[in-house]
Design a protein around this motif. Structure first.
Motif, short mmCIF file in Angstrom:
data_model
loop_
_atom_site.label_atom_id
_atom_site.label_comp_id
_atom_site.label_asym_id
_atom_site.label_seq_id
_atom_site.Cartn_x
_atom_site.Cartn_y
_atom_site.Cartn_z
N SER A 1 -31.51 152.32 -54.46
CA SER A 1 -30.63 151.43 -55.04
C SER A 1 -29.34 151.58 -54.68
O SER A 1 -28.88 152.41 -54.11
N ILE A 2 -28.66 150.26 -54.48
CA ILE A 2 -27.31 150.19 -54.12
C ILE A 2 -26.52 149.32 -54.92
O ILE A 2 -27.00 148.04 -55.35
N SER A 3 -25.61 149.97 -55.64
CA SER A 3 -24.76 149.12 -56.55
C SER A 3 -23.35 149.02 -56.10
O SER A 3 -22.86 150.11 -55.47
N TYR A 4 -22.70 148.08 -56.29
CA TYR A 4 -21.03 148.02 -56.14
C TYR A 4 -20.50 147.98 -57.45
O TYR A 4 -20.80 147.42 -58.42
N PRO A 5 -19.06 148.72 -57.56
CA PRO A 5 -18.36 148.87 -58.35
C PRO A 5 -17.86 147.57 -59.23
O PRO A 5 -18.03 146.33 -58.56
N ALA A 6 -17.79 147.59 -60.47
CA ALA A 6 -17.63 146.45 -61.26
C ALA A 6 -16.19 145.96 -60.85
O ALA A 6 -15.27 146.52 -60.49
N THR A 7 -15.97 144.45 -61.01
CA THR A 7 -14.71 143.99 -60.60
C THR A 7 -14.14 143.32 -62.01
O THR A 7 -14.96 142.65 -62.83
N ASN A 8 -12.99 143.18 -62.30
CA ASN A 8 -12.36 142.51 -63.17
C ASN A 8 -13.00 142.90 -64.59
O ASN A 8 -12.91 142.18 -65.66
N GLY A 9 -13.31 144.22 -64.80
CA GLY A 9 -13.95 144.84 -65.93
C GLY A 9 -15.37 144.34 -66.46
O GLY A 9 -15.76 144.82 -67.28
N GLY A 10 -15.98 143.81 -65.54
CA GLY A 10 -17.38 143.33 -65.51
C GLY A 10 -18.26 144.60 -65.22
O GLY A 10 -17.82 145.71 -65.16
N GLU A 11 -19.59 144.22 -65.19
CA GLU A 11 -20.48 145.47 -65.00
C GLU A 11 -20.97 145.52 -63.43
O GLU A 11 -20.49 144.80 -62.72
N PRO A 12 -21.12 146.71 -63.14
CA PRO A 12 -21.24 146.95 -61.55
C PRO A 12 -22.52 146.19 -61.20
O PRO A 12 -23.62 145.87 -61.89
N TYR A 13 -22.49 145.85 -59.90
CA TYR A 13 -23.64 144.61 -59.47
C TYR A 13 -24.38 145.64 -58.54
O TYR A 13 -24.15 146.43 -57.76
N THR A 14 -25.73 145.49 -59.08
CA THR A 14 -26.87 146.19 -58.52
C THR A 14 -27.52 145.25 -57.42
O THR A 14 -28.25 144.37 -57.77
N ALA A 15 -27.24 145.51 -56.11
CA ALA A 15 -27.76 144.48 -55.08
C ALA A 15 -29.30 144.58 -54.71
O ALA A 15 -30.01 143.74 -54.99
N ILE A 16 -29.70 145.91 -54.51
CA ILE A 16 -31.05 146.19 -54.56
C ILE A 16 -31.35 147.40 -55.40
O ILE A 16 -30.67 148.34 -55.61
N ARG A 17 -32.68 147.44 -56.01
CA ARG A 17 -33.11 148.44 -57.04
C ARG A 17 -34.47 148.99 -56.64
O ARG A 17 -35.42 148.45 -56.40
N ASP A 18 -34.31 150.33 -56.56
CA ASP A 18 -35.91 151.33 -56.24
C ASP A 18 -36.65 150.45 -55.32
O ASP A 18 -37.72 150.27 -55.38
N VAL A 19 -35.95 150.43 -54.04
CA VAL A 19 -36.79 149.68 -52.92
C VAL A 19 -37.76 150.97 -52.22
O VAL A 19 -37.19 151.95 -51.86
N ARG A 20 -38.91 150.72 -52.08
CA ARG A 20 -39.72 151.57 -51.65
C ARG A 20 -40.54 150.95 -50.46
O ARG A 20 -41.32 149.87 -50.78
N MET A 21 -40.38 151.40 -49.29
CA MET A 21 -40.75 150.45 -48.30
C MET A 21 -40.89 151.40 -46.89
O MET A 21 -40.17 152.28 -46.68
N ASN A 22 -41.74 151.18 -46.14
CA ASN A 22 -42.05 151.93 -44.83
C ASN A 22 -42.46 150.88 -43.76
O ASN A 22 -42.98 149.87 -43.85
N VAL A 23 -41.56 151.07 -42.64
CA VAL A 23 -42.01 150.64 -41.37
C VAL A 23 -42.34 151.47 -40.30
O VAL A 23 -41.63 152.33 -39.75
N PRO A 24 -43.54 151.42 -39.99
CA PRO A 24 -44.09 152.38 -38.78
C PRO A 24 -43.37 152.15 -37.63
O PRO A 24 -43.07 151.30 -37.21
N ALA A 25 -43.45 153.35 -36.81
CA ALA A 25 -43.02 153.30 -35.67
C ALA A 25 -43.63 152.28 -34.69
O ALA A 25 -44.77 152.11 -34.76
N GLY A 26 -42.84 151.67 -34.08
CA GLY A 26 -43.02 150.61 -33.02
C GLY A 26 -43.56 149.23 -33.68
O GLY A 26 -43.89 148.35 -32.99
N ARG A 27 -43.36 149.01 -34.95
CA ARG A 27 -43.84 147.67 -35.39
C ARG A 27 -42.22 146.86 -35.47
O ARG A 27 -41.37 147.25 -35.70
#
Length: 271
Positions: free
Chosen positions: A10-36
């Protein structure tokens, strides 16, 4: 060859102007096999580039981890070459010296790096332009130079963020064909980000669809069963291509509509 694993990142960015932090991606589970060759598509703002930057080691995940061949990534991914949306050519250097830049930074002697650069310039069809500067090149020629600049250091992993998006349709298809020719038999693992579903299918072994953001995550993975080698100038007319496109678009369209409606709550795309 190198395998990429995203282990619940998961990747979140700090809040701006007193708002909530922004979570760009959450709990990403993914595999890219070698050579693909794997492409990632999704609506605007879904975190495609953020995901790529995490694999490059340019962003540290807030939670989870990136694994390369099973080993946690710490800092910059030294096994990856990155082809950005905008080329990174230095305007004061010639094509020859731009292509050789990565070797120069690694301390390769001038004569050797120029010899290797000339070989790559030939491979990408720019022989005769060694002494040209970036401002003297067309968009397609600048892209060819960037491809050579990335490949010359022989990375195990190629990360590509909309590398052909700024090109006209004809030049883009030529560059896609040339990319596949370079990749075929190289053993390199490719993670390719694009807005263009046609492009993703034409190039890839697999297409991953990301959900609308924030908190984006994969919502579909599709094997591309088209035979290789592929002629990308004609592949889009094949019935099998159309079938794969229709299957993926069913999921992608839903995410695109969700993204649009979140940004424009008064809009009704189906009206």
């Amino acid at each position: 060859m190198a395998e990429i694993t995203l282990d619940g990142i998961s990747i979140s960015y700090p809040a701006t102007n007193g708002g909530e932090p922004y979570t760009a991606i959450r709990d990403v589970r993914m595999n890219v096999p070698a050579g693909r060759f794997v492409s990632v598509v999704g609506p605007t703002g879904c975190g495609k580039s953020t995901l790529l930057n995490a694999v490059a080691g340019l962003i540290e995940p807030s939670t989870g981890q990136v694994l390369i061949d099973g080993q946690p990534l710490r800092g910059r991914n030294a096994r990856a070459g990155y082809l950005f949306q905008q080329d990174g050519l230095l305007p004061w250097k010639t094509v020859l010296d731009n292509v050789a830049l990565g070797l120069q930074l690694r301390g390769v002697p001038t004569e050797e790096r120029h010899e290797r650069a000339r070989d790559w310039i030939k491979r990408v069809g720019l022989t005769g332009f060694e002494r040209s500067y970036p401002h003297q090149l067309s968009g397609g020629m600048r892209r060819r130079t960037s491809v050579a600049q990335t490949w010359i250091v022989d990375p195990d992993i190629l990360l590509m963020d909309e590398p052909f998006g700024a090109l006209d349709v004809q030049t883009r298809q030529i560059m896609e064909n040339e990319l596949l020719q370079l990749w075929t038999g190289s053993g390199k693992t490719v993670l390719f980000v694009t807005h263009d579903l046609d492009e993703a299918i034409a190039l890839s072994d697999e297409v991953v669809v990301l959900a609308a953001g924030p908190g984006s995550h994969p919502v579909g993975r599709y094997e591309v069963t088209l035979d290789r080698p592929r002629d990308l100038l004609n592949i889009r007319t094949q019935p099998a291509f159309t079938e794969i496109y229709a299957s993926i678009w069913a999921d992608l369209r839903s995410e695109v509509m969700t993204s649009y409606e979140r940004a424009n709550p008064q809009a009704h795309l189906d009206d």
